[in-house]
Design a protein around this motif. Structure first.
Motif, short mmCIF file in Angstrom:
data_model
loop_
_atom_site.label_atom_id
_atom_site.label_comp_id
_atom_site.label_asym_id
_atom_site.label_seq_id
_atom_site.Cartn_x
_atom_site.Cartn_y
_atom_site.Cartn_z
N ASN A 193 33.89 43.36 36.89
CA ASN A 193 33.38 44.85 37.79
C ASN A 193 32.43 45.11 38.42
O ASN A 193 31.73 46.68 38.36
N LEU A 194 32.22 45.03 40.14
CA LEU A 194 31.55 44.82 41.02
C LEU A 194 32.22 46.09 41.77
O LEU A 194 31.64 46.54 42.35
N ASN A 195 33.38 46.08 42.10
CA ASN A 195 34.80 47.83 42.33
C ASN A 195 34.42 47.07 43.67
O ASN A 195 33.90 48.33 44.20
N LEU A 196 34.36 45.71 44.48
CA LEU A 196 33.43 45.74 45.63
C LEU A 196 35.03 45.17 46.35
O LEU A 196 36.10 44.50 46.09
N LYS A 197 35.55 46.32 47.18
CA LYS A 197 36.78 46.38 48.03
C LYS A 197 37.40 44.86 48.62
O LYS A 197 38.15 44.20 48.51
N ASN A 198 35.80 44.21 48.83
CA ASN A 198 36.47 43.10 49.60
C ASN A 198 36.35 41.95 49.09
O ASN A 198 36.84 40.81 49.38
N ILE A 199 35.84 42.20 47.44
CA ILE A 199 36.30 40.32 46.35
C ILE A 199 37.09 40.44 46.10
O ILE A 199 37.87 41.95 45.53
N PHE A 200 37.65 39.53 45.76
CA PHE A 200 39.17 39.21 45.33
C PHE A 200 38.98 38.58 43.91
O PHE A 200 38.58 37.33 44.92
N ILE A 201 39.42 38.88 42.82
CA ILE A 201 39.35 37.45 42.11
C ILE A 201 40.43 37.23 41.21
O ILE A 201 41.57 37.41 40.71
N LEU A 202 40.36 35.67 41.48
CA LEU A 202 41.61 34.52 40.76
C LEU A 202 41.38 34.59 39.27
O LEU A 202 40.46 33.65 39.51
N ARG A 203 41.93 34.53 38.64
CA ARG A 203 42.34 33.83 37.52
C ARG A 203 43.36 33.11 36.76
O ARG A 203 44.20 34.03 37.39
N ALA A 204 43.46 32.51 35.87
CA ALA A 204 44.06 31.97 35.22
C ALA A 204 43.92 32.16 33.51
O ALA A 204 42.75 31.80 33.52
#
Lengths: 350, 350
Positions: A193-204
């Motif tokens: 929830n950092l709301n930064l456009k340059n972060i992409f988070i991967l989950r599984a």
């Protein structure tokens, strides 16, 4: 596919019998019971295509993560999301912090990117100041957090600071949080929830919900242009109907989540402490559900082979970049199995 | 994803109720019962990764097709196999025989290929002599056989002759046989055993075994270099464990196959004949489990909307290249549902 650890099928074919698989890091509580029941009631859904827009699935994932449906992309396992990201992120050079999961490099290279590695310190901590300097020539930095295979975790404040640093020069940060749910109060520790456009988070859903066979991964991003680009080239219906149903059911399975949290909280500490008591091996302290172990008297290959004779498959970690033939990795399972593991290790290193 | 017909979910969201889906071409016998039983007994397999080499699955498919395991590549639906082929086949320009399934073009373009179309004749037959001439500038020709949406089939001898023609100049033929199992004695009609290196055959379990939700497709090829290249760039574990199990079980389900064959043999002829009796529409004779219909008095859009009011979703076929707003496509289902379809069409065109 020798990059990976968990090829239990090949082991079975070569070894000729069932073994206890400590090489892949799956929740030992197994497939959530509620999900099995709902699946059995709904098997006829298999005769329909999944929703090509995956609306309900994305809604469930967005709710679970406290973000919006338009911040979510789903994939056939985390793998598909990773490959789509590497295909569509504007970058020539990718910097991966290692030792880590080999698939980032494979995905980046298959998208024509140049890959280099930045090493963790000797104790597997991460020196962000050094990393800032090293990142100047790269457009994307990849961090697995908590990191596979070391089990170490980088706190949110440090990730935020680093992401803001990268943002200044238009660079991106790719964070793989596949194992983050094994941390206590993970929702506070995730950068979701950092709301930064340059972060992409991967989950599984593979690890925490014990469903690697189902193939469901997802990404969280606040960069809508990037997500649109990724959606544009993805193959239709790549997430199967069982995975779609799983995502809509298990994220609300409070009983399963509670049981898992209470198991991992106790067992990761207990297993680590027990491993520490064994001579000739040095376990790394872990924040998650696997433990990296340094062998003091035996090669990882020999150790793995001798453990197989005890019917236990461990991960030879020597093919992780920056590690050598003195490292193996084991999962944290339930007490009964962990006792078997400890007994076998004691026998093998003696 | 507006290229596709079968977005029943979007229709449900907009229309607010369940409709009878005649837009997607699935075997109305539904999910094979034996498979459901075996799946229920084996749900715990979901907590393991699938075999990354898919050895047992490939063996079952090879046996079903009378070829060897090394001639088979599996994928997350036929879509993944198609995309991998387009990525790895050495070609600049692809010639697609149309009207046909839109995904060939999308896959080819996503791999950077230039795409052009070659038209079927007015009666949807294929003039192979014209096609030979037209193919001179292309490295791959794509034929869907039997063809979606026209239902026409090209016989093996003609395909063989054309493949040998292409071979002389080092060109390739891509044959999509996703619907071929709906033909009587399909094993004699398939090009699966021609043993030519320049033919690639695409198949799916989606249609005949009523499992689009499971996502399992495969390719057959005698070009080992090409298959190796495709394997090299594929994402690991892209075929989920349910699909893996399905492939190992259903291809030997003789009861299901017999029941399907006897249904389709009778029903496709019956439905075609009944449709012919209706004024103001002209059905195309079909070799498989769907029927293209020309509307004489109404646009496809209006027809589709009015059919929806009768709770039936048909495929507006106007977005197939070379077709226009006078075409729709319907599936062949069981007698009870087909009677509903006929009644609704009669009401709508009156």
């Amino acid at each position: 596919m020798e990059l990976h650890g968990g090829n239990i099928y090949k082991v079975k074919r070569e070894f000729g019998k069932e073994v206890l698989d400590y090489s892949s890091n799956i929740n030992p509580l197994g497939v959530p019971k509620k999900f099995k029941e709902i699946l059995i009631e709904n098997l006829d859904m298999l005769e329909r295509y999944p929703d090509v827009e995956y609306r309900d699935l994305k809604e469930a994932i967005a709710k679970y993560n406290g973000c919006e449906i338009e911040n979510i992309i789903v994939g056939n396992g985390a793998t598909e999301v990773l490959f789509l990201y590497m295909k569509k992120i504007e970058a020539e050079k990718i910097l991966i912090v290692g030792p880590t999961f080999a698939e980032y490099e494979r995905a980046a290279k298959s998208a024509g990117k140049i890959v280099e590695y930045f090493p963790y310190e000797k104790d597997f901590s991460l020196d962000f100041e050094k990393l800032k300097k090293a990142s100047s020539n790269f457009q994307v930095v990849v961090i697995c957090n908590p990191n596979n295979p070391t089990g170490k975790f980088q706190y949110k404040e440090k990730i935020l600071d680093f992401a803001l640093f990268l943002e200044k020069s238009g660079k991106n940060l790719f964070i793989d949080e596949a194992f983050i749910e094994f941390l206590e109060n993970w929702k506070e520790k995730s950068v979701r929830n950092l709301n930064l456009k340059n972060i992409f988070i991967l989950r599984a859903l593979t690890k925490y919900f014990a469903l690697p066979g189902v193939r469901l991964g997802y990404g969280i991003s606040f960069n809508k242009e990037l997500l649109n680009e990724m959606e544009r080239v993805r193959e239709p219906w790549s997430v199967n109907a069982v995975a779609e149903l799983a995502g809509r059911v298990i994220l609300e399975d409070i009983d399963y989540i509670k049981a898992t949290d209470s198991w991992i909280k106790e067992e990761k500490v207990w297993l680590y402490n027990e491993l520490k008591k064994i001579d000739k091996i040095v376990p790394e302290k872990t924040e998650t559900n696997f433990i990296l172990i340094k062998l003091l008297t035996m090669s990882s290959k020999e150790f793995r082979e001798r453990m197989l004779k005890e019917n236990i498959l461990v991960r030879d970690a020597s093919n992780f970049r920056f590690l050598d033939t003195t490292y193996i990795r084991v999962a944290v399972k339930d007490r009964e199995k962990n006792l078997k593991l400890l007994k076998a290790i004691e026998k093998v290193v003696k």
